[in-house]
Motif scaffolding. Structure first.
Motif, PDB file in Angstrom:
ATOM      1  N   SER A   1       0.990  -1.254   0.073  1.00  0.00           N
ATOM      2  CA  SER A   1      -0.069   0.017   0.028  1.00  0.00           C
ATOM      3  C   SER A   1       0.715   1.232   0.062  1.00  0.00           C
ATOM      4  CB  SER A   1      -0.981  -0.008   1.061  1.00  0.00           C
ATOM      5  OG  SER A   1      -0.087  -0.648   2.272  1.00  0.00           O
ATOM      6  N   SER A   2       0.452   2.496  -0.660  1.00  0.00           N
ATOM      7  CA  SER A   2       1.047   3.495  -0.943  1.00  0.00           C
ATOM      8  C   SER A   2       1.408   4.159   0.654  1.00  0.00           C
ATOM      9  CB  SER A   2       0.456   4.423  -1.638  1.00  0.00           C
ATOM     10  OG  SER A   2      -0.771   4.979  -0.902  1.00  0.00           O
ATOM     11  N   PRO A   3       2.697   4.445   0.706  1.00  0.00           N
ATOM     12  CA  PRO A   3       3.144   5.232   1.909  1.00  0.00           C
ATOM     13  C   PRO A   3       2.752   6.577   2.010  1.00  0.00           C
ATOM     14  CG  PRO A   3       4.887   5.080   0.548  1.00  0.00           C
ATOM     15  CD  PRO A   3       3.828   4.525  -0.126  1.00  0.00           C
ATOM     16  N   ARG A   4       2.183   7.152   3.264  1.00  0.00           N
ATOM     17  CA  ARG A   4       2.021   8.548   3.479  1.00  0.00           C
ATOM     18  C   ARG A   4       3.130   9.118   4.419  1.00  0.00           C
ATOM     19  NH1 ARG A   4      -4.291   9.219   4.672  1.00  0.00           N
ATOM     20  NH2 ARG A   4      -5.133   7.723   3.225  1.00  0.00           N
ATOM     21  N   ASN A   5       3.917   9.897   3.746  1.00  0.00           N
ATOM     22  CA  ASN A   5       5.082  10.344   4.326  1.00  0.00           C
ATOM     23  C   ASN A   5       4.850  11.003   5.694  1.00  0.00           C
ATOM     24  OD1 ASN A   5       6.712   9.168   2.322  1.00  0.00           O
ATOM     25  ND2 ASN A   5       6.886  10.960   1.311  1.00  0.00           N
ATOM     26  N   GLY A   6       5.785  10.673   6.545  1.00  0.00           N
ATOM     27  CA  GLY A   6       5.498  11.600   8.032  1.00  0.00           C
ATOM     28  C   GLY A   6       4.654  11.038   9.126  1.00  0.00           C
ATOM     29  N   VAL A   7       3.781  10.226   8.503  1.00  0.00           N
ATOM     30  CA  VAL A   7       2.808   9.767   9.482  1.00  0.00           C
ATOM     31  C   VAL A   7       3.030   8.249   9.739  1.00  0.00           C
ATOM     32  CG1 VAL A   7       0.203   9.387   9.596  1.00  0.00           C
ATOM     33  CG2 VAL A   7       0.833  11.255   8.295  1.00  0.00           C
ATOM     34  N   PRO A   8       3.075   8.166  10.917  1.00  0.00           N
ATOM     35  CA  PRO A   8       3.229   6.733  11.428  1.00  0.00           C
ATOM     36  C   PRO A   8       2.078   5.808  10.892  1.00  0.00           C
ATOM     37  CG  PRO A   8       3.093   7.954  13.419  1.00  0.00           C
ATOM     38  CD  PRO A   8       2.917   8.798  12.397  1.00  0.00           C
TER      39      PRO A   8
ATOM     40  N   ASP B   1       0.108   5.570  24.516  1.00  0.00           N
ATOM     41  CA  ASP B   1       0.560   6.179  23.605  1.00  0.00           C
ATOM     42  C   ASP B   1       1.629   5.376  22.815  1.00  0.00           C
ATOM     43  OD1 ASP B   1      -0.718   8.486  24.155  1.00  0.00           O
ATOM     44  OD2 ASP B   1       1.168   9.245  25.321  1.00  0.00           O
ATOM     45  N   LEU B   2       1.289   5.111  21.505  1.00  0.00           N
ATOM     46  CA  LEU B   2       2.220   4.300  20.715  1.00  0.00           C
ATOM     47  C   LEU B   2       2.203   4.551  19.205  1.00  0.00           C
ATOM     48  CD1 LEU B   2       4.313   1.407  21.200  1.00  0.00           C
ATOM     49  CD2 LEU B   2       1.983   0.295  20.598  1.00  0.00           C
ATOM     50  N   ASP B   3       3.535   4.529  18.702  1.00  0.00           N
ATOM     51  CA  ASP B   3       3.633   4.777  17.391  1.00  0.00           C
ATOM     52  C   ASP B   3       4.226   3.284  16.694  1.00  0.00           C
ATOM     53  OD1 ASP B   3       2.446   7.126  17.279  1.00  0.00           O
ATOM     54  OD2 ASP B   3       4.479   8.132  16.961  1.00  0.00           O
ATOM     55  N   VAL B   4       3.823   2.800  15.760  1.00  0.00           N
ATOM     56  CA  VAL B   4       4.777   1.962  14.932  1.00  0.00           C
ATOM     57  C   VAL B   4       4.702   2.311  13.461  1.00  0.00           C
ATOM     58  CG1 VAL B   4       4.713  -0.469  14.085  1.00  0.00           C
ATOM     59  CG2 VAL B   4       3.450   0.052  16.131  1.00  0.00           C
ATOM     60  N   GLU B   5       6.114   2.690  13.199  1.00  0.00           N
ATOM     61  CA  GLU B   5       6.551   3.047  11.868  1.00  0.00           C
ATOM     62  C   GLU B   5       6.383   2.040  10.659  1.00  0.00           C
ATOM     63  OE1 GLU B   5       7.188   6.538  11.626  1.00  0.00           O
ATOM     64  OE2 GLU B   5       7.106   6.815  13.631  1.00  0.00           O
ATOM     65  N   ARG B   6       6.119   2.442   9.488  1.00  0.00           N
ATOM     66  CA  ARG B   6       6.109   1.438   8.306  1.00  0.00           C
ATOM     67  C   ARG B   6       7.269   0.524   8.429  1.00  0.00           C
ATOM     68  NH1 ARG B   6       4.027   5.255   6.300  1.00  0.00           N
ATOM     69  NH2 ARG B   6       2.172   5.022   6.047  1.00  0.00           N
ATOM     70  N   GLY B   7       6.986  -0.811   8.125  1.00  0.00           N
ATOM     71  CA  GLY B   7       8.222  -1.722   8.176  1.00  0.00           C
ATOM     72  C   GLY B   7       8.838  -2.086   9.494  1.00  0.00           C
ATOM     73  N   GLN B   8       8.317  -1.439  10.654  1.00  0.00           N
ATOM     74  CA  GLN B   8       8.930  -1.516  11.952  1.00  0.00           C
ATOM     75  C   GLN B   8       8.081  -2.966  12.633  1.00  0.00           C
ATOM     76  OE1 GLN B   8       8.158   1.516  14.818  1.00  0.00           O
ATOM     77  NE2 GLN B   8      10.306   1.260  15.656  1.00  0.00           N
ATOM     78  N   VAL B   9       8.794  -3.576  13.578  1.00  0.00           N
ATOM     79  CA  VAL B   9       8.322  -4.491  14.284  1.00  0.00           C
ATOM     80  C   VAL B   9       8.227  -4.082  15.655  1.00  0.00           C
ATOM     81  CG1 VAL B   9       8.378  -7.143  14.812  1.00  0.00           C
ATOM     82  CG2 VAL B   9       9.082  -6.501  12.651  1.00  0.00           C
ATOM     83  N   VAL B  10       7.292  -3.942  16.386  1.00  0.00           N
ATOM     84  CA  VAL B  10       7.265  -3.638  17.854  1.00  0.00           C
ATOM     85  C   VAL B  10       6.551  -4.846  18.616  1.00  0.00           C
ATOM     86  CG1 VAL B  10       6.436  -1.995  19.586  1.00  0.00           C
ATOM     87  CG2 VAL B  10       7.161  -1.218  17.095  1.00  0.00           C
TER      88      VAL B  10
END
Ligand SMILES: Nc1ncnc2c1ncn2[C@@H]1O[C@H](COP(=O)(O)OP(=O)(O)O)[C@@H](O)[C@H]1O
Ligand SMILES: [Mg+2]
Length: 265
Positions: free
Chosen positions: A5-12, A33-42
């Motif tokens: 899916s297409s990435p939206r820059n800057g938004v986790p 509060d939690l952010d997971v970035e694209r391609g990240q494994v948390v």
């Protein structure tokens, strides 16, 4: 590749802000509060009852959260109007749910369908693929999880580890933006745990975004650069494994929890 899916820059990819959830009067999530970035494994670890499953179910909107915000790719998961807490229509909820793939502790395969048919079902019913295309996608993913020779087997003819790998194939075949895994090895015999975790490691290497609840501490260290420790409905502490598991680091709670595991440093 996964996650096309297409990435939206800057938004986790996944963003939780002050998420609260109560069952009646009992608060279960108390401001997460939690952010997971694209391609990240948390990975999320923590004692039983700390709210880990509830958190994943809120991300998938299987549970309605009472406070705060959960957004995938910048889009609020359950509410079309967050301020007034107006929920999305069932149709919209189904669309948002399809952006997450969830795998549970129990395998939840349909017993009367073969491995391939279990993977094909959502592709045909939800993604509106033809049976031929769905079969091709199912074959691809069952191959990825090492089950090429089990396509036409019923769940009852598969081991627990094989069934769980079908469950993973079924989730990723839907091309979700994020995969949510909830203690997917805890119902398995110990000798079958490794084959399932290997599949998860491989998906991580391929760039799949994942939020993984696990009690396999060594696996958590291996698969993720970021581990979150939940206690009592809140994030107690988080960080890279080396930092979080350093002997003198973290809260009393974290150290008590970790004392139960023998860690590789
Ligand atoms: N459907 C429910 N109704 C009432 N309480 C619940 C429900 N589901 C979970 N809980 C409570 O919420 C708390 C967190 O549970 P859970 O998210 O399953 O924790 P974990 O996955 O970390 O073990 C527990 O105290 C549990 O008893
Ligand atoms: Mg749980």
């Amino acid at each position: 590749m996964v996650g096309t899916s297409s990435p939206r820059n800057g938004v986790p990819l996944l963003r939780l802000r002050n998420v609260e959830k109560s069952y009646g009067d009992v608060p279960v999530l108390r401001g997460v509060d939690l952010d997971v970035e694209r391609g990240q494994v948390v990975t999320i670890i923590g004692p039983s009852g700390s709210g880990k499953t509830t958190l994943l179910r809120c991300v998938n909107f299987l549970e309605v959260y009472n406070g705060g915000s959960i957004a995938i790719d910048g889009e609020e998961v359950g509410y079309r109007d967050l301020a007034r807490r107006r929920m999305r229509s069932e149709r919209e909820l189904a669309r948002m749910r399809a952006e997450t793939g969830m795998v549970f502790q129990m395998f939840n395969l349909f017993p009367h369908l073969t491995a391939a048919e279990n993977v094909m079902l959502g592709l045909v019913k939800v993604r509106r693929k033809s049976r031929g295309e769905a079969r091709d996608i199912a074959t691809h993913w069952l191959k990825q999880v090492g089950l090429t020779d089990k396509l036409d087997r019923l769940p009852s003819e598969l081991s627990g580890g094989q069934q769980q790998r079908v469950g993973i194939a079924r989730a990723v075949a839907m091309d979700p933006k994020i995969l949510l895994l909830d203690e997917i090895t805890s119902a398995l015999d110990p000798e079958l745990v490794g084959e399932v975790l290997d599949v998860v490691l491989k998906l991580a290497e391929q760039g799949m975004t994942m939020l993984v609840v696990t009690h396999e501490i060594v696996f958590a260290q291996e698969v993720s650069k970021r581990i979150v420790f939940m206690a009592d409905g809140m994030i107690d502490s988080e960080g890279p494994p080396d930092q979080l598991f350093a002997p003198d680091h973290g809260s009393e709670r974290l150290r008590t929890f970790l004392a139960r595991f023998r860690l590789h440093h």
